[in-house]
Design an enzyme around this catalytic site. Structure first.
Site: not given
Ligand code: NAI
Length: 337
Positions: A171, A198
Site C-alpha cells: 500500500d 490492508h
Molecule cells: P499463489 O497461489 O501463486 O501461491 C501461494 C503458494 O502457497 C502456492 O505455491 C501454494 O502451494 C502455497 N501453499 C498453499 N498452502 C500452503 C501451506 N499450507 N503451506 C505452504 N505453502 C502453501 O498465490 P500468491 O499470488 O503468491 O499469493 C499468496 C497470498 O498473498 C494470497 O493470500 C494473496 O492474497 C496474498 N497477497 C498479499 C498481498 C499483501 O499486500 N499483503 C498482496 C498480494 C497478495
C-alpha cells in the site's frame, strides 16, 4: 535494477551489514507461489540474509535449486511438503505468502476460510519450532490473519506482539508510485505514509503529510485515494483469473524484510508502516492497526501515532476503524470456534 530509494536501501544495508555482520536466518513459507518465487529471489540478493530456507507444499526444492545458484553469500535450501519443521527450525524471520490469491470479483475477505486454516496451521508449527522468530504475514486477508496468528501464539503461551507483522508495504509502494504519477515527481522524493489496515477502505494514505501529496485536492485527491485503496483490483482484473499482485508484492515484501533486518541488526531510526498489535485505537475496539513503527533488535521498538491529518483523512480513518474492527473480530471468531 532497483529504484533510487530501493537501491539506496540495499546499499545502506550492505554498508551496515559489513560493520554489524549480523546473521539473519530467513524462512519463506509458500516459496513456490507467485509471490514466493520472486520474493525468494530478492531475499537472496539481500546482504543481511545468511540462510534462506524455502518451503511450500509443492515445488520449493526446485525454486531453491534455481535461486541457490545466484552468487550472493546466503545458503539456500528447499524443503518438501513433509519438512515444515525442518524449514522453520532456527529461523530469525519467517515470511508467509502461503495460501490462495484473489480472482476477479473476489475481495480479500473471500479468501478467508482457506487462508485462515493455512495460517493457523503454519503458525502452530512456528510456535512449536521457532517461537521467537519474527513472523511476517503477507497472506490475505492480513487484517484477520494477524489476529489469528496472535491468538495461536497466545494459546501456546509464547505471544510477543512485538514480533508479529502484517505486511502492508504494498500500500505504501502504491501510494508513493501513484502520487508520483499525479505530481510528476520522482517516487523517491514522495514517500507516503499509509495507516489503518490492508484491504479496501481500511487502507488510509496520508497524503496531507507528504510535501507533494498535500497539493493534490478535489476530484484528483478522491481518485488517488480510491486508486490506492483498490489498486490491487487493477492487477486482479488485468491478470484475468491468473491471480493477484505477485511481482510488486514480492518487491514490497523484500523491502519490508530489509527494513526489519536492519532494525534487528541494531540500526537506529528504521521506521516503516506495518500492521501490528497496537494500542492506538484500542479505546475504539480496534486492537491491531498499521502505523509507522520503529523496528529494532526486539522487533517493534516504538509505535508512532498517526500524527496530524486532514479532515478528509479523519473521515477515511473513521471508516477504516469500522472495517478493521469487523475484520479482527472475524479472525478471533475463527480461531475460537
Ligand atoms: P499463489 O497461489 O501463486 O501461491 C501461494 C503458494 O502457497 C502456492 O505455491 C501454494 O502451494 C502455497 N501453499 C498453499 N498452502 C500452503 C501451506 N499450507 N503451506 C505452504 N505453502 C502453501 O498465490 P500468491 O499470488 O503468491 O499469493 C499468496 C497470498 O498473498 C494470497 O493470500 C494473496 O492474497 C496474498 N497477497 C498479499 C498481498 C499483501 O499486500 N499483503 C498482496 C498480494 C497478495
Amino acid at each position: 535494477m532497483f529504484s533510487r530509494s530501493a537501491s539506496r536501501t540495499l546499499s545502506q544495508a550492505r554498508q551496515f551489514s559489513s560493520s554489524a555482520s549480523r546473521q539473519t536466518k530467513v524462512t519463506v513459507l509458500g516459496a513456490g507461489g507467485g509471490i514466493g518465487q520472486p520474493l525468494s529471489l530478492l531475499l537472496k540478493l539481500d546482504p543481511h540474509v545468511t540462510r534462506l530456507n524455502l518451503y511450500d507444499i509443492r515445488g520449493a526444492p526446485g525454486v531453491a535449486a534455481d535461486v541457490s545458484h545466484i552468487d550472493s553469500a546466503s545458503e539456500v535450501t528447499g524443503f518438501a511438503a513433509d519438512k515444515l519443521d525442518e524449514a522453520i527450525d532456527g529461523a530469525d524471520v519467517v515470511i508467509v505468502p502461503a495460501g490462495v490469491p484473489r480472482k476477479p470479483g473476489m475481495t480479500r475477505d473471500d479468501l478467508f476460510s482457506t487462508n485462515a486454516s493455512v495460517l493457523r496451521d503454519l503458525a502452530s508449527a512456528i510456535v512449536r519450532v521457532a517461537p521467537k522468530a519474527n513472523l511476517c504475514i503477507i497472506t490475505n486477508p492480513v487484517n484477520s490473519l494477524v489476529p489469528i496468528a496472535s491468538r495461536v501464539y497466545e494459546k501456546a503461551g509464547v505471544y510477543d506482539p512485538k514480533r508479529i507483522f502484517g505486511i502492508s508495504t504494498l500500500d505504501v509502494v502504491r501510494a508513493t508510485r501513484f502520487l508520483a504519477s499525479v505530481t510528476g515527481n520522482d517516487p523517491a522524493d514522495t514517500p507516503v505514509t499509509v495507516v489503518g489496515g490492508h484491504s479496501g477502505e481500511t487502507i488510509v494514505p496520508l497524503f496531507s503529510q507528504s510535501s507533494y501529496g498535500k497539493g493534490v485536492t478535489g476530484e484528483a485527491y478522491k481518485k488517488l485515494v480510491h486508486r490506492v485503496q483498490f489498486g490491487g483490483d487493477e492487477v486482479v482484473q488485468a491478470k484475468a483469473g491468473a491471480g493477484s499482485a505477485t511481482l510488486s508484492m514480492a518487491y514490497a515484501g523484500a523491502k519490508f524484510a530489509n527494513t526489519l533486518f536492519r532494525g534487528l541488526a541494531g540500526e537506529k531510526g528504521v521506521i516503516t508502516p506495518t500492521f501490528i498489535r497496537s494500542p492506538l485505537y484500542v479505546d475504539q475496539g480496534v486492537e491491531y492497526f498499521a502505523s509507522n513503527v520503529e523496528l529494532g533488535p526486539n522487533g517493534v521498538e516504538k509505535i508512532h501515532p498517526v500524527g496530524p491529518i486532514s479532515a478528509e483523512e479523519e473521515e477515511l480513518l473513521k471508516a477504516a476503524l469500522v472495517g478493521l474492527k469487523s475484520n479482527i473480530e472475524k479472525g478471533y471468531k475463527f480461531i475460537e470456534a
